[in-house]
Design an enzyme around this catalytic site. Sequence first.
Site, PDB file in Angstrom:
ATOM      1  N   CYS A  43      42.119  40.676  45.634  1.00 41.12           N
ATOM      2  CA  CYS A  43      41.014  39.830  45.394  1.00 41.12           C
ATOM      3  C   CYS A  43      41.419  38.342  45.877  1.00 41.12           C
ATOM      4  CB  CYS A  43      40.413  39.545  43.988  1.00 41.12           C
ATOM      5  SG  CYS A  43      39.058  38.163  43.924  1.00 41.12           S
ATOM      6  N   CYS A 102      42.218  32.891  40.378  1.00 40.61           N
ATOM      7  CA  CYS A 102      42.043  32.852  38.948  1.00 40.61           C
ATOM      8  C   CYS A 102      43.557  32.972  38.190  1.00 40.61           C
ATOM      9  CB  CYS A 102      41.085  33.784  38.506  1.00 40.61           C
ATOM     10  SG  CYS A 102      39.388  33.767  39.301  1.00 40.61           S
ATOM     11  N   CYS A 105      44.165  36.190  35.994  1.00 38.26           N
ATOM     12  CA  CYS A 105      43.722  37.594  36.474  1.00 38.26           C
ATOM     13  C   CYS A 105      44.739  38.317  37.331  1.00 38.26           C
ATOM     14  CB  CYS A 105      42.606  37.528  37.426  1.00 38.26           C
ATOM     15  SG  CYS A 105      41.920  38.972  38.117  1.00 38.26           S
ATOM     16  N   CYS A 111      29.087  48.935  32.603  1.00 36.66           N
ATOM     17  CA  CYS A 111      29.296  47.803  33.543  1.00 36.66           C
ATOM     18  C   CYS A 111      30.339  48.008  34.327  1.00 36.66           C
ATOM     19  CB  CYS A 111      29.833  46.727  32.496  1.00 36.66           C
ATOM     20  SG  CYS A 111      28.935  46.438  30.977  1.00 36.66           S
ATOM     21  N   CYS A 116      25.179  47.190  34.623  1.00 31.28           N
ATOM     22  CA  CYS A 116      25.840  45.638  34.744  1.00 31.28           C
ATOM     23  C   CYS A 116      26.848  45.817  35.803  1.00 31.28           C
ATOM     24  CB  CYS A 116      26.055  45.120  33.315  1.00 31.28           C
ATOM     25  SG  CYS A 116      26.772  43.496  33.453  1.00 31.28           S
ATOM     26  N   CYS A 152      24.697  37.981  32.205  1.00 35.42           N
ATOM     27  CA  CYS A 152      25.799  38.236  31.375  1.00 35.42           C
ATOM     28  C   CYS A 152      26.759  37.084  31.712  1.00 35.42           C
ATOM     29  CB  CYS A 152      26.346  39.675  31.649  1.00 35.42           C
ATOM     30  SG  CYS A 152      27.786  39.993  30.568  1.00 35.42           S
ATOM     31  N   ARG A 201      29.118  39.491  23.015  1.00 38.59           N
ATOM     32  CA  ARG A 201      29.896  40.597  23.168  1.00 38.59           C
ATOM     33  C   ARG A 201      31.499  40.238  23.013  1.00 38.59           C
ATOM     34  NH1 ARG A 201      26.715  44.168  25.625  1.00 38.59           N
ATOM     35  NH2 ARG A 201      24.751  43.410  26.586  1.00 38.59           N
TER      36      ARG A 201
END
Length: 322
Positions: A54, A58, A61, A99, A131, A191, A263
């Site tokens: 990616c 972040c 991550c 998801c 999702c 979400c 959640r």
Amino acid sequence: MSGIRHDWSVEELLALYRLPLLDLVGRANAVHRQHHPDGEIQKASLLSIKTGACPEDCAYCPQSAHHREVDLERDGLMDPERVLAMAARAKQAGADRFCMGAAWREVRDGKAFDAVLTMVSGVRALGMEACVTLGMLKPHQARRLAEAGLTAYNHNLDTGPEFYGQIITTRTYQDRLETLAHVRASGIELCCGGILGMGESDRDRMAMVQVLAGFDPHPESVPINALVPVPGTPLGGRERIDPLEIVRMVAVTRLVLPQTTVRLSAGRSHLGREAQILCLLAGANSIFYGDRLLTTPNAEADDDDLLLAAIGPREAVAHAGR
């Protein structure tokens, strides 16, 4: 306290967050029972359909291409048939929400996005909620996802606006808000939640809750994550957060977003059974079911069955979603 508000101040939220714990949990439980009297706990399953590489940076991550010391096997986009077979197994195991996460900065039109649309429509055909989290979206892409039957789009704020720049520099907070606006305009449920334990202050946490509360209507789903420190990431050396901080965050979220599905998400396997039960008492009403959350460990399904049995006699049951 049980009314729907969109005008919370950070000071009001901090006052709630700093209440004596039992008082805070008691208030949150009363609101939870008012708005969710059936006591249902939804099981959701999460699958990484495209892993690693990616371009975002972040700090938490392991999928970021910037964090080259992370031990992570990169995988391209999965075949839709394989994804749908895994969704069917998740349904058989008791999940009613599936998801799917792809490590993309943004959605690009083409074969890969078309494949995701096939996954979404296939999951819906199984009778499950669908999702996805795919990064930033343009309005027409949100509409295509809606046409495929997508239930919800996950796009987390991660933290409050002031702390955000210390965690991510490759996109802005406003970028995230714009994607959320496109999702909402398409009729897809939001979400949207965040991560605790990244070095943020209590004020940063409550600033994020303030942003969530400002959405009208409130997000239908708010995942509360505890940082899972991954070696090789900039936050890999952080100590795990005190589980009672997660309990407090769940309780405030429930008080401020009374109708939202809260959640209990990443990091749950390290909370311990008692802290998880406190989170459920404070208003969490969904767990991710399965041994992995994208690329980080999750509680084992057998452990979750024991947890849910311990808080019985009601079993966790599926619901149609909001």
